[in-house]
Design a protein around this motif. Structure first.
Motif, PDB file in Angstrom:
ATOM      1  N   GLN A   1     -18.882 -48.292 -45.989  1.00 32.86           N
ATOM      2  CA  GLN A   1     -19.386 -47.018 -46.503  1.00 32.86           C
ATOM      3  C   GLN A   1     -19.225 -46.971 -48.014  1.00 32.86           C
ATOM      4  O   GLN A   1     -18.225 -47.428 -48.553  1.00 32.86           O
ATOM      5  CB  GLN A   1     -18.610 -45.864 -45.871  1.00 32.86           C
ATOM      6  CG  GLN A   1     -18.996 -44.483 -46.385  1.00 32.86           C
ATOM      7  CD  GLN A   1     -18.183 -43.390 -45.720  1.00 32.86           C
ATOM      8  OE1 GLN A   1     -18.501 -42.928 -44.640  1.00 32.86           O
ATOM      9  NE2 GLN A   1     -17.082 -43.002 -46.361  1.00 32.86           N
TER      10      GLN A   1
ATOM     11  N   VAL B   1     -26.333 -37.382 -46.847  1.00 35.54           N
ATOM     12  CA  VAL B   1     -26.581 -38.798 -47.137  1.00 35.54           C
ATOM     13  C   VAL B   1     -27.795 -38.895 -48.045  1.00 35.54           C
ATOM     14  O   VAL B   1     -28.784 -38.219 -47.838  1.00 35.54           O
ATOM     15  CB  VAL B   1     -26.844 -39.605 -45.857  1.00 35.54           C
ATOM     16  CG1 VAL B   1     -27.093 -41.057 -46.188  1.00 35.54           C
ATOM     17  CG2 VAL B   1     -25.626 -39.488 -44.932  1.00 35.54           C
TER      18      VAL B   1
ATOM     19  N   VAL C   1     -22.980 -39.780 -49.377  1.00 33.14           N
ATOM     20  CA  VAL C   1     -22.276 -40.771 -48.573  1.00 33.14           C
ATOM     21  C   VAL C   1     -23.319 -41.615 -47.866  1.00 33.14           C
ATOM     22  O   VAL C   1     -24.249 -41.082 -47.267  1.00 33.14           O
ATOM     23  CB  VAL C   1     -21.368 -40.095 -47.526  1.00 33.14           C
ATOM     24  CG1 VAL C   1     -20.662 -41.157 -46.678  1.00 33.14           C
ATOM     25  CG2 VAL C   1     -20.356 -39.183 -48.197  1.00 33.14           C
TER      26      VAL C   1
ATOM     27  N   GLN D   1     -17.464 -50.616 -40.489  1.00 33.59           N
ATOM     28  CA  GLN D   1     -16.916 -49.428 -41.147  1.00 33.59           C
ATOM     29  C   GLN D   1     -17.380 -49.276 -42.596  1.00 33.59           C
ATOM     30  O   GLN D   1     -16.900 -48.394 -43.306  1.00 33.59           O
ATOM     31  CB  GLN D   1     -15.380 -49.479 -41.115  1.00 33.59           C
ATOM     32  CG  GLN D   1     -14.788 -49.532 -39.723  1.00 33.59           C
ATOM     33  CD  GLN D   1     -15.137 -48.304 -38.907  1.00 33.59           C
ATOM     34  OE1 GLN D   1     -15.088 -47.179 -39.399  1.00 33.59           O
ATOM     35  NE2 GLN D   1     -15.515 -48.521 -37.650  1.00 33.59           N
TER      36      GLN D   1
ATOM     37  N   SER E   1     -15.830 -47.017 -50.364  1.00 32.23           N
ATOM     38  CA  SER E   1     -14.718 -46.217 -49.833  1.00 32.23           C
ATOM     39  C   SER E   1     -14.022 -46.899 -48.674  1.00 32.23           C
ATOM     40  O   SER E   1     -12.817 -46.704 -48.463  1.00 32.23           O
ATOM     41  CB  SER E   1     -15.223 -44.845 -49.399  1.00 32.23           C
ATOM     42  OG  SER E   1     -16.250 -44.974 -48.422  1.00 32.23           O
TER      43      SER E   1
ATOM     44  N   ASN F   1     -22.500 -34.038 -43.148  1.00 28.64           N
ATOM     45  CA  ASN F   1     -22.221 -35.214 -43.964  1.00 28.64           C
ATOM     46  C   ASN F   1     -23.475 -35.634 -44.668  1.00 28.64           C
ATOM     47  O   ASN F   1     -24.243 -36.430 -44.148  1.00 28.64           O
ATOM     48  CB  ASN F   1     -21.693 -36.369 -43.096  1.00 28.64           C
ATOM     49  CG  ASN F   1     -20.342 -36.043 -42.486  1.00 28.64           C
ATOM     50  OD1 ASN F   1     -19.426 -35.706 -43.198  1.00 28.64           O
ATOM     51  ND2 ASN F   1     -20.255 -36.143 -41.162  1.00 28.64           N
TER      52      ASN F   1
ATOM     53  N   SER G   1     -23.826 -44.907 -45.174  1.00 29.85           N
ATOM     54  CA  SER G   1     -23.232 -45.878 -44.268  1.00 29.85           C
ATOM     55  C   SER G   1     -24.256 -46.477 -43.301  1.00 29.85           C
ATOM     56  O   SER G   1     -23.922 -47.402 -42.565  1.00 29.85           O
ATOM     57  CB  SER G   1     -22.105 -45.221 -43.455  1.00 29.85           C
ATOM     58  OG  SER G   1     -22.589 -44.105 -42.726  1.00 29.85           O
ATOM     59  N   ASP G   2     -25.485 -45.990 -43.318  1.00 26.70           N
ATOM     60  CA  ASP G   2     -26.530 -46.489 -42.425  1.00 26.70           C
ATOM     61  C   ASP G   2     -26.939 -47.900 -42.837  1.00 26.70           C
ATOM     62  O   ASP G   2     -27.471 -48.100 -43.928  1.00 26.70           O
ATOM     63  CB  ASP G   2     -27.730 -45.549 -42.480  1.00 26.70           C
ATOM     64  CG  ASP G   2     -28.879 -46.007 -41.591  1.00 26.70           C
ATOM     65  OD1 ASP G   2     -28.690 -46.979 -40.827  1.00 26.70           O
ATOM     66  OD2 ASP G   2     -29.964 -45.399 -41.660  1.00 26.70           O
TER      67      ASP G   2
END
Length: 317
Positions: free
Chosen positions: A82, A315, A21, A80, A43, A313, A23-24
Motif C-alpha cells: 500500500q 483512493v 490511499v 499487503q 506504508s 477509504n 492498494s489495488d
C-alpha cells in the motif's frame, strides 16, 4: 505498452492537492505520468517500482518525489502492499520554490534521471503517516480549510525530508560557484571536464577544490562526472547510439571507468539501464499525443477511485 497521462483537474477537488490511499494491484500496475507532482510513501508491504526504465525495490518507509514526466508503475506487489500519496499541482510547487528562494537549489529535485527518494526511520514514518491520515480526514470534513492545512503539510514534508543543501552548511554558496555549476551543464563544458571548470571559475585549483567540498560535499571531479552521467543516462534512454560512443560523447576517456561510475551512481550497468528503458519506451503515437490520453483514463484507472466524500477509504492516483 500504453502509458496514460493523468491530469490534476481529474482528481483534485481543491486547488492545492489531496491525499489518497492506493492498494489495488490493477490500478498500481498502470504505467502513467502526470501534469502534476506526486509525493508517495510506502506504508506497508513490498513491490517493484518501474520508473523511467529502471526497476527499484520498494519497502515500507520509502518516500518518493515524482516529477510530472516521470513514467512509472508498481508491479509484483505483495498482498499487503500500500502507498499513500499526495498530488501537488505544478502551480503550487512553483509557489513553494518562489517562497523558499534560489538557495533551495531545486535542480537537485528536478534534474536527475530518477526521482529523488529517501528511506524514513520508523519514527519518521509513523509521524508522516499521522500527517497523511490528517490530510485524508481534513479533505473530507474541513473543505476550504483543508487547503491551508495541505500547504503547511507540504512545506514541512519537502523541507524536512528533501533538503537539497547540506545540513551542516550555514554559509550560502558563492555566486561564482553557482555560475560555474550552471555553465558546466552545457555539453561543451562537461565534455571538456575539469579544464573547463577551472577556466570558468578563474580561481586556483586548491580554492576550487576546497569550495566544492565545503559547499557541495563533492570533489570537482565528482561534480563533473555526475553531470556527465546524467547526460549519458538520457542518451541511453533517448537514442540508439552505441554505449562506447555515448561514453566518449559525455567526455569519458575510459569505457571501463564509465561503467564503474555509472553502476555506482544508478545501481545498474549502462546496458541494463538501456534494456529497462527500451521496455518502457513510448510508442510514437503516444509521444505525439500524450495530452489526448484522457479517453483511456476511465478504462485504465477508474474514476470511481477518485476520493469521494462518501467513501470510508478514499483512493486516487
Amino acid at each position: 505498452m500504453e502509458v496514460v497521462r493523468l491530469h490534476a483537474e481529474t482528481f483534485l477537488r481543491l486547488r492545492s492537492g489531496q491525499a489518497s490511499v492506493i492498494s489495488d494491484p490493477e490500478q498500481l500496475a498502470v504505467f502513467h505520468c502526470h501534469d502534476y507532482y506526486e509525493i508517495f510513501v510506502v506504508s506497508q508491504g513490498t513491490a517493484t517500482h518501474k520508473i523511467n526504465g529502471v526497476s527499484q525495490n520498494l519497502e515500507p518507509g520509502m518516500l518518493y518525489f515524482v516529477r510530472p514526466d516521470d513514467i512509472h508503475a508498481y508491479v509484483t506487489p505483495s498482498s499487503q502492499f500500500q502507498i499513500v500519496n499526495i498530488l501537488v499541482p505544478s502551480a503550487l510547487f512553483r509557489l513553494f520554490l518562489d517562497y523558499v528562494g534560489d538557495s533551495y537549489y531545486s535542480q537537485s529535485l528536478l534534474s536527475p534521471v530518477l526521482p529523488p527518494h529517501v528511506t524514513l526511520a520508523r519514527a519518521e514514518l509513523e509521524t508522516l503517516m499521522q500527517t497523511m491520515r490528517q490530510l485524508l480526514v481534513q479533505g473530507k470534513i474541513m473543505k476550504s480549510e483543508s487547503e491551508t492545512l495541505f500547504r503547511i503539510a507540504l512545506f514541512n514534508l519537502l523541507t524536512t525530508h528533501f533538503p537539497v543543501l547540506p545540513k551542516k552548511s550555514t554559509v550560502p554558496i558563492p555566486d561564482w560557484l553557482k555560475v560555474v555549476n550552471i555553465e558546466m551543464m552545457k555539453k561543451a563544458n562537461f565534455a571538456e571536464g575539469l579544464p573547463a571548470l577551472y577556466r570558468l571559475a578563474g580561481k586556483s585549483v586548491e580554492h576550487i577544490s576546497r569550495s566544492c567540498r565545503k559547499y557541495m560535499n563533492k570533489t570537482p571531479s565528482q561534480l563533473v562526472n555526475d553531470i556527465r552521467l546524467e547526460y549519458a543516462a538520457r542518451c541511453l534512454m533517448q537514442s540508439k547510439a552505441e554505449i562506447m560512443d555515448i561514453c566518449a560523447d559525455a567526455g569519458f576517456d575510459s569505457l571501463s571507468h564509465f561503467y564503474h561510475l555509472f553502476r555506482a551512481y544508478f545501481g545498474i550497468s549502462p546496458r541494463q539501464f538501456r534494456k529497462c528503458a527500451c521496455e518502457l519506451s513510448l510508442p510514437d503515437h503516444l509521444l505525439s499525443g500524450l495530452e489526448d490520453q484522457d479517453a483511456n483514463l476511465e478504462k485504465a484507472i477508474p474514476l470511481r477511485n477518485v476520493i469521494d466524500l462518501s467513501q470510508e477509504n478514499p483512493v486516487a492516483t
